[in-house]
Scaffold this motif. Sequence first.
Motif, mmCIF file in Angstrom:
data_model
loop_
_atom_site.group_PDB
_atom_site.id
_atom_site.type_symbol
_atom_site.label_atom_id
_atom_site.label_comp_id
_atom_site.label_asym_id
_atom_site.label_seq_id
_atom_site.Cartn_x
_atom_site.Cartn_y
_atom_site.Cartn_z
ATOM 1 N N GLY A 1 0.792 -1.236 0.000
ATOM 2 C CA GLY A 1 0.000 0.000 0.000
ATOM 3 C C GLY A 1 0.814 1.271 0.000
ATOM 4 N N VAL A 2 2.141 1.138 -0.052
ATOM 5 C CA VAL A 2 3.041 2.294 0.014
ATOM 6 C C VAL A 2 3.595 2.580 -1.392
ATOM 7 N N GLU B 1 15.702 -2.817 -3.968
ATOM 8 C CA GLU B 1 15.824 -1.637 -3.121
ATOM 9 C C GLU B 1 14.575 -0.796 -3.335
ATOM 10 N N LEU B 2 13.968 -0.390 -2.243
ATOM 11 C CA LEU B 2 12.673 0.283 -2.280
ATOM 12 C C LEU B 2 12.837 1.711 -1.764
ATOM 13 N N PHE B 3 12.656 2.675 -2.667
ATOM 14 C CA PHE B 3 12.734 4.092 -2.312
ATOM 15 C C PHE B 3 11.320 4.560 -1.977
ATOM 16 N N VAL B 4 11.128 5.030 -0.742
ATOM 17 C CA VAL B 4 9.793 5.445 -0.300
ATOM 18 C C VAL B 4 9.902 6.745 0.499
ATOM 19 N N ALA B 5 8.769 7.406 0.699
ATOM 20 C CA ALA B 5 8.748 8.584 1.562
ATOM 21 C C ALA B 5 9.054 8.143 2.996
ATOM 22 N N PRO B 6 9.842 8.950 3.733
ATOM 23 C CA PRO B 6 10.232 8.542 5.098
ATOM 24 C C PRO B 6 9.048 8.182 5.998
ATOM 25 N N GLU B 7 7.922 8.866 5.823
ATOM 26 C CA GLU B 7 6.777 8.594 6.698
ATOM 27 C C GLU B 7 6.158 7.214 6.446
ATOM 28 N N HIS B 8 6.517 6.581 5.324
ATOM 29 C CA HIS B 8 5.994 5.249 5.023
ATOM 30 C C HIS B 8 6.976 4.135 5.377
ATOM 31 N N ALA B 9 8.174 4.504 5.826
ATOM 32 C CA ALA B 9 9.240 3.512 5.990
ATOM 33 C C ALA B 9 8.883 2.443 7.020
ATOM 34 N N GLU B 10 8.333 2.863 8.151
ATOM 35 C CA GLU B 10 8.067 1.897 9.217
ATOM 36 C C GLU B 10 6.982 0.899 8.804
ATOM 37 N N LYS B 11 5.941 1.412 8.148
ATOM 38 C CA LYS B 11 4.863 0.524 7.671
ATOM 39 C C LYS B 11 5.420 -0.509 6.695
ATOM 40 N N LEU B 12 6.284 -0.064 5.786
ATOM 41 C CA LEU B 12 6.850 -0.970 4.786
ATOM 42 C C LEU B 12 7.756 -2.013 5.445
ATOM 43 N N TRP B 13 8.593 -1.565 6.367
ATOM 44 C CA TRP B 13 9.498 -2.495 7.072
ATOM 45 C C TRP B 13 8.689 -3.583 7.795
ATOM 46 N N GLN B 14 7.646 -3.158 8.486
ATOM 47 C CA GLN B 14 6.829 -4.132 9.232
ATOM 48 C C GLN B 14 6.137 -5.110 8.293
ATOM 49 N N ALA B 15 5.638 -4.605 7.146
ATOM 50 C CA ALA B 15 4.960 -5.482 6.183
ATOM 51 C C ALA B 15 5.939 -6.501 5.599
ATOM 52 N N LEU B 16 7.148 -6.048 5.275
ATOM 53 C CA LEU B 16 8.166 -6.959 4.753
ATOM 54 C C LEU B 16 8.562 -7.990 5.807
#
Length: 372
Positions: free
Chosen positions: A183-184, A200-215
Amino acid sequence: MSSSPLRRTALDALHRSLGATMTDFAGWDMPLRYGSERDEHVAVRTKAGLFDLSHMGEITVTGPEADRFLNHALVGDIASVRTGRARYTMICQEDGGILDDLIVYRLADAEYMVVANASNAQVVLDALTERAAGFAAAVRDDRDAYALIAVQGPESPGILKSLTDADLDGLKYYAGLPGTVAGVPALIARTGYTGEDGFELFVAPEHAEKLWQALTEAGAPVGLTPCGLSCRDTLRLEAGMPLYGHELSTSLTPFDAGLGRVVKFEKEGDFVGRAALEEAAGRAQENPPRVLVGLVAEGRRVPRAGYPVVAGGEVIGEVTSGAPSPTLGRPIAMAYVDAAHSAPGTPGVGVDIRGSHEPHEVVALPFYKRQK
């Protein structure tokens, strides 16, 4: 004497909650390891590892002459890179010395992202800004616009596929495409620095934690492990990949580093360092510079950067990087050695480790190559 506070990535609190050992790396507070660096290394080779690489330096270049400008500023032929692809290249000084090695992604017809090493990001930004004079191109510091998360290892495609509908099968090595992961919104790049397949996944910093947890959740069944900078170093060493400040520096040209192939003299127009690099190319043909080789220790002592390489009582080179290799089960090193001693199997080569000449086998790089 006051020093600047360390920069923290968007995942800083998460790293601490995982019990990471943190370290100062290029002015950033980064995870060195979470547990055993050997276990983290093995996870990337056999399953998958998750890395925070948000310290890397993203620089965006836009404008109608962005391609011409990058061809002038860098040694590679960036104008020939197709949209959605990436290229490994270098930025050199006027004297040919390497300022940094880079990956350049072409995001759109007139938009590129240059990714510099954390330790050189400001140097690269300053050089590009200066070199942009006279071109219809804008250079923008986007280091704060991105967090960068990497998932590397044989299980990484399966993990990522479970979280995105992007066409990962069609995504070639050294390519990138925009997509959504968990969803990011992300730029999904198939690049890496470990010798394994990965993204390697370039994302907005505010989405980083959500992406890390999903992975983390998606990778749990197949052994995905959070990984720090320590195993990243041993992984890239096994894969024979250069590290700026070790195998690359301003005192070396790409030809001295055995990477003359990245310099494209045939491209249109002049580029910074061209004359010096043409001379360096000629010198390299007439009088081969020291050659970057692999060394495998016969004993247990670890060769470290700066240690002399010796043969017949003479110093014939210098170690640039060295560490125990979890994959080979022996200490390994990369070293620049005189061309006469660079052939695999050259007898009588050793490393002077604190006054003791320890025998090493000269081998071709890389030490490790994954099975496709």
